[in-house]
Design a protein around this motif. Structure first.
Motif, PDB file in Angstrom:
ATOM      1  N   SER A  28       0.810  -1.210   0.000  1.00  0.00           N
ATOM      2  CA  SER A  28       0.000   0.000   0.000  1.00  0.00           C
ATOM      3  C   SER A  28       0.850   1.270   0.000  1.00  0.00           C
ATOM      4  CB  SER A  28      -0.936  -0.002   1.207  1.00  0.00           C
ATOM      5  OG  SER A  28      -1.738   1.146   1.209  1.00  0.00           O
ATOM      6  N   ALA A  29       1.881   1.318   0.821  1.00  0.00           N
ATOM      7  CA  ALA A  29       2.734   2.513   0.884  1.00  0.00           C
ATOM      8  C   ALA A  29       3.464   2.725  -0.434  1.00  0.00           C
ATOM      9  CB  ALA A  29       3.721   2.387   2.033  1.00  0.00           C
ATOM     10  N   ALA A  30       3.942   1.652  -1.029  1.00  0.00           N
ATOM     11  CA  ALA A  30       4.653   1.775  -2.307  1.00  0.00           C
ATOM     12  C   ALA A  30       3.695   2.220  -3.414  1.00  0.00           C
ATOM     13  CB  ALA A  30       5.318   0.456  -2.670  1.00  0.00           C
ATOM     14  N   TYR A  31       2.484   1.676  -3.424  1.00  0.00           N
ATOM     15  CA  TYR A  31       1.498   2.111  -4.414  1.00  0.00           C
ATOM     16  C   TYR A  31       1.113   3.562  -4.185  1.00  0.00           C
ATOM     17  CZ  TYR A  31       0.699  -2.843  -5.619  1.00  0.00           C
ATOM     18  OH  TYR A  31       0.832  -4.145  -6.024  1.00  0.00           O
ATOM     19  N   LEU A  36      -1.436   5.587  -6.266  1.00  0.00           N
ATOM     20  CA  LEU A  36      -2.448   4.548  -6.436  1.00  0.00           C
ATOM     21  C   LEU A  36      -2.807   3.911  -5.106  1.00  0.00           C
ATOM     22  CD1 LEU A  36      -0.853   2.651  -9.462  1.00  0.00           C
ATOM     23  CD2 LEU A  36      -2.801   4.218  -9.568  1.00  0.00           C
ATOM     24  N   GLY A  37      -4.049   3.506  -4.978  1.00  0.00           N
ATOM     25  CA  GLY A  37      -4.452   2.640  -3.887  1.00  0.00           C
ATOM     26  C   GLY A  37      -4.240   1.198  -4.317  1.00  0.00           C
ATOM     27  N   VAL A  38      -4.430   0.256  -3.401  1.00  0.00           N
ATOM     28  CA  VAL A  38      -4.230  -1.156  -3.719  1.00  0.00           C
ATOM     29  C   VAL A  38      -5.181  -1.595  -4.839  1.00  0.00           C
ATOM     30  CG1 VAL A  38      -4.386  -3.511  -2.816  1.00  0.00           C
ATOM     31  CG2 VAL A  38      -3.304  -1.733  -1.441  1.00  0.00           C
ATOM     32  N   SER A  39      -6.452  -1.222  -4.755  1.00  0.00           N
ATOM     33  CA  SER A  39      -7.425  -1.615  -5.790  1.00  0.00           C
ATOM     34  C   SER A  39      -7.061  -1.036  -7.150  1.00  0.00           C
ATOM     35  CB  SER A  39      -8.839  -1.170  -5.413  1.00  0.00           C
ATOM     36  OG  SER A  39      -9.277  -1.854  -4.274  1.00  0.00           O
ATOM     37  N   GLU A  40      -6.640   0.226  -7.169  1.00  0.00           N
ATOM     38  CA  GLU A  40      -6.264   0.856  -8.431  1.00  0.00           C
ATOM     39  C   GLU A  40      -5.029   0.177  -9.026  1.00  0.00           C
ATOM     40  OE1 GLU A  40      -6.797   2.784  -5.618  1.00  0.00           O
ATOM     41  OE2 GLU A  40      -8.779   3.515  -6.171  1.00  0.00           O
ATOM     42  N   ALA A  41      -4.066  -0.164  -8.167  1.00  0.00           N
ATOM     43  CA  ALA A  41      -2.862  -0.850  -8.653  1.00  0.00           C
ATOM     44  C   ALA A  41      -3.221  -2.223  -9.211  1.00  0.00           C
ATOM     45  CB  ALA A  41      -1.836  -0.971  -7.528  1.00  0.00           C
ATOM     46  N   ARG A  42      -4.090  -2.950  -8.516  1.00  0.00           N
ATOM     47  CA  ARG A  42      -4.516  -4.263  -9.017  1.00  0.00           C
ATOM     48  C   ARG A  42      -5.209  -4.131 -10.367  1.00  0.00           C
ATOM     49  NH1 ARG A  42      -7.037  -6.975  -3.613  1.00  0.00           N
ATOM     50  NH2 ARG A  42      -5.045  -7.561  -2.683  1.00  0.00           N
ATOM     51  N   CYS A  43      -6.063  -3.119 -10.479  1.00  0.00           N
ATOM     52  CA  CYS A  43      -6.782  -2.910 -11.736  1.00  0.00           C
ATOM     53  C   CYS A  43      -5.831  -2.506 -12.857  1.00  0.00           C
ATOM     54  CB  CYS A  43      -7.886  -1.867 -11.562  1.00  0.00           C
ATOM     55  SG  CYS A  43      -9.296  -2.501 -10.632  1.00  0.00           S
ATOM     56  N   LEU A  44      -4.899  -1.618 -12.573  1.00  0.00           N
ATOM     57  CA  LEU A  44      -3.941  -1.220 -13.598  1.00  0.00           C
ATOM     58  C   LEU A  44      -3.102  -2.417 -14.031  1.00  0.00           C
ATOM     59  CD1 LEU A  44      -2.823   1.015 -15.364  1.00  0.00           C
ATOM     60  CD2 LEU A  44      -1.205   1.556 -13.521  1.00  0.00           C
ATOM     61  N   LYS A 107       4.177  -0.770 -15.860  1.00  0.00           N
ATOM     62  CA  LYS A 107       5.508  -1.384 -15.768  1.00  0.00           C
ATOM     63  C   LYS A 107       6.108  -1.167 -14.384  1.00  0.00           C
ATOM     64  CE  LYS A 107       6.406  -1.157 -20.697  1.00  0.00           C
ATOM     65  NZ  LYS A 107       7.128  -0.492 -21.783  1.00  0.00           N
ATOM     66  N   ARG A 108       5.920   0.017 -13.815  1.00  0.00           N
ATOM     67  CA  ARG A 108       6.412   0.277 -12.447  1.00  0.00           C
ATOM     68  C   ARG A 108       5.685  -0.585 -11.427  1.00  0.00           C
ATOM     69  NH1 ARG A 108       5.768   6.258 -11.143  1.00  0.00           N
ATOM     70  NH2 ARG A 108       6.662   5.567  -9.172  1.00  0.00           N
ATOM     71  N   VAL A 109       4.366  -0.714 -11.590  1.00  0.00           N
ATOM     72  CA  VAL A 109       3.565  -1.545 -10.682  1.00  0.00           C
ATOM     73  C   VAL A 109       4.024  -2.996 -10.771  1.00  0.00           C
ATOM     74  CG1 VAL A 109       1.237  -2.515 -10.327  1.00  0.00           C
ATOM     75  CG2 VAL A 109       1.533  -0.043 -10.575  1.00  0.00           C
ATOM     76  N   ILE A 113       5.382  -5.435  -7.840  1.00  0.00           N
ATOM     77  CA  ILE A 113       4.781  -6.743  -7.551  1.00  0.00           C
ATOM     78  C   ILE A 113       5.857  -7.823  -7.594  1.00  0.00           C
ATOM     79  CG2 ILE A 113       3.174  -8.505  -8.419  1.00  0.00           C
ATOM     80  CD1 ILE A 113       1.377  -6.131  -9.362  1.00  0.00           C
ATOM     81  N   GLU A 114       6.713  -7.766  -8.591  1.00  0.00           N
ATOM     82  CA  GLU A 114       7.797  -8.746  -8.708  1.00  0.00           C
ATOM     83  C   GLU A 114       8.717  -8.691  -7.485  1.00  0.00           C
ATOM     84  OE1 GLU A 114      11.040 -10.175 -12.037  1.00  0.00           O
ATOM     85  OE2 GLU A 114      10.395  -8.077 -12.054  1.00  0.00           O
ATOM     86  N   GLN A 115       9.055  -7.479  -7.048  1.00  0.00           N
ATOM     87  CA  GLN A 115       9.923  -7.329  -5.874  1.00  0.00           C
ATOM     88  C   GLN A 115       9.221  -7.812  -4.607  1.00  0.00           C
ATOM     89  OE1 GLN A 115      13.266  -6.394  -5.753  1.00  0.00           O
ATOM     90  NE2 GLN A 115      12.941  -7.298  -3.741  1.00  0.00           N
ATOM     91  N   ARG A 116       7.929  -7.496  -4.457  1.00  0.00           N
ATOM     92  CA  ARG A 116       7.184  -7.936  -3.277  1.00  0.00           C
ATOM     93  C   ARG A 116       7.135  -9.467  -3.232  1.00  0.00           C
ATOM     94  NH1 ARG A 116       7.052  -6.820   0.770  1.00  0.00           N
ATOM     95  NH2 ARG A 116       5.030  -7.620   1.301  1.00  0.00           N
ATOM     96  N   ASN A 117       6.917 -10.089  -4.371  1.00  0.00           N
ATOM     97  CA  ASN A 117       6.899 -11.550  -4.414  1.00  0.00           C
ATOM     98  C   ASN A 117       8.262 -12.110  -4.042  1.00  0.00           C
ATOM     99  OD1 ASN A 117       4.392 -13.192  -5.636  1.00  0.00           O
ATOM    100  ND2 ASN A 117       4.326 -11.059  -6.268  1.00  0.00           N
ATOM    101  N   ALA A 118       9.315 -11.524  -4.561  1.00  0.00           N
ATOM    102  CA  ALA A 118      10.667 -11.994  -4.232  1.00  0.00           C
ATOM    103  C   ALA A 118      10.911 -11.868  -2.734  1.00  0.00           C
ATOM    104  CB  ALA A 118      11.703 -11.213  -5.030  1.00  0.00           C
ATOM    105  N   ASP A 119      10.497 -10.739  -2.148  1.00  0.00           N
ATOM    106  CA  ASP A 119      10.687 -10.525  -0.710  1.00  0.00           C
ATOM    107  C   ASP A 119       9.920 -11.556   0.119  1.00  0.00           C
ATOM    108  OD1 ASP A 119      12.225  -8.304  -1.345  1.00  0.00           O
ATOM    109  OD2 ASP A 119      10.648  -6.852  -0.847  1.00  0.00           O
TER     110      ASP A 119
END
Length: 150
Positions: A28-31, A36-44, A107-109, A113-119
């Motif tokens: 959420s903080a990164a978005y 963006l909010g979490v929902s907006e990031a998911r939608c994008l 692309k930034r989102v 997501i890729e980094q969050r999954n890796a973490d």
């Protein structure tokens, strides 16, 4: 609590929901830094990956209900990140596609997501990650077979 009663925290669904909430809080903080909010990031992310999408398709792809997906899509349209046009298949429906600026933010989102999954999965070995992916795919497939939408 008696020996025949399972504790809430022992249920897989409880733990999956808890993990989901933890990851949403961390993301959420990164978005928010991207506006963006979490929902907006998911939608994008869903629109960027699967466009063109109707609002119903977006809701399914972003794992949101139709009202949440509609609100998030409208915010993305207002920010000129997503283009909303009339569907060729259904004149009453709309089709959502990313704009040039939406594609750049997508692309930034996706990198986030890729980094969050890796973490998150860093604590698992490669074999454990593959096993978990297999188990989750099996559970999703099983749940869809029981009437839950994918």
């Amino acid at each position: 609590m008696g020996a025949d009663v399972t504790s809430l925290q022992d249920f897989l669904t409880y733990r999956l929901h808890k993990l989901n909430k933890i990851t949403d809080r961390h993301s959420s903080a990164a978005y928010a830094a991207m506006g963006l909010g979490v929902s907006e990031a998911r939608c994008l992310a869903a629109i960027g990956e699967f466009a063109p999408l109707s609002v119903n398709d977006l809701a399914a792809r972003a794992n949101l209900n139709k009202a949440q997906a509609s609100r998030a899509a409208q915010m993305l349209v207002e920010r000129d990140l997503v283009l909303k046009s009339t569907s060729n298949a259904d004149a009453r429906g709309v089709v959502l596609t990313p704009t040039r600026s939406g594609r750049a933010l997508f692309k930034r989102v996706m990198r986030l997501i890729e980094q969050r999954n890796a973490d998150i999965f860093d604590c698992l070995s490669a074999t454990e990650k593959r096993q978990l992916e297999t188990f989750l795919d099996r559970l999703i497939h099983h749940s869809v077979g029981q009437g839950e939408s994918e």
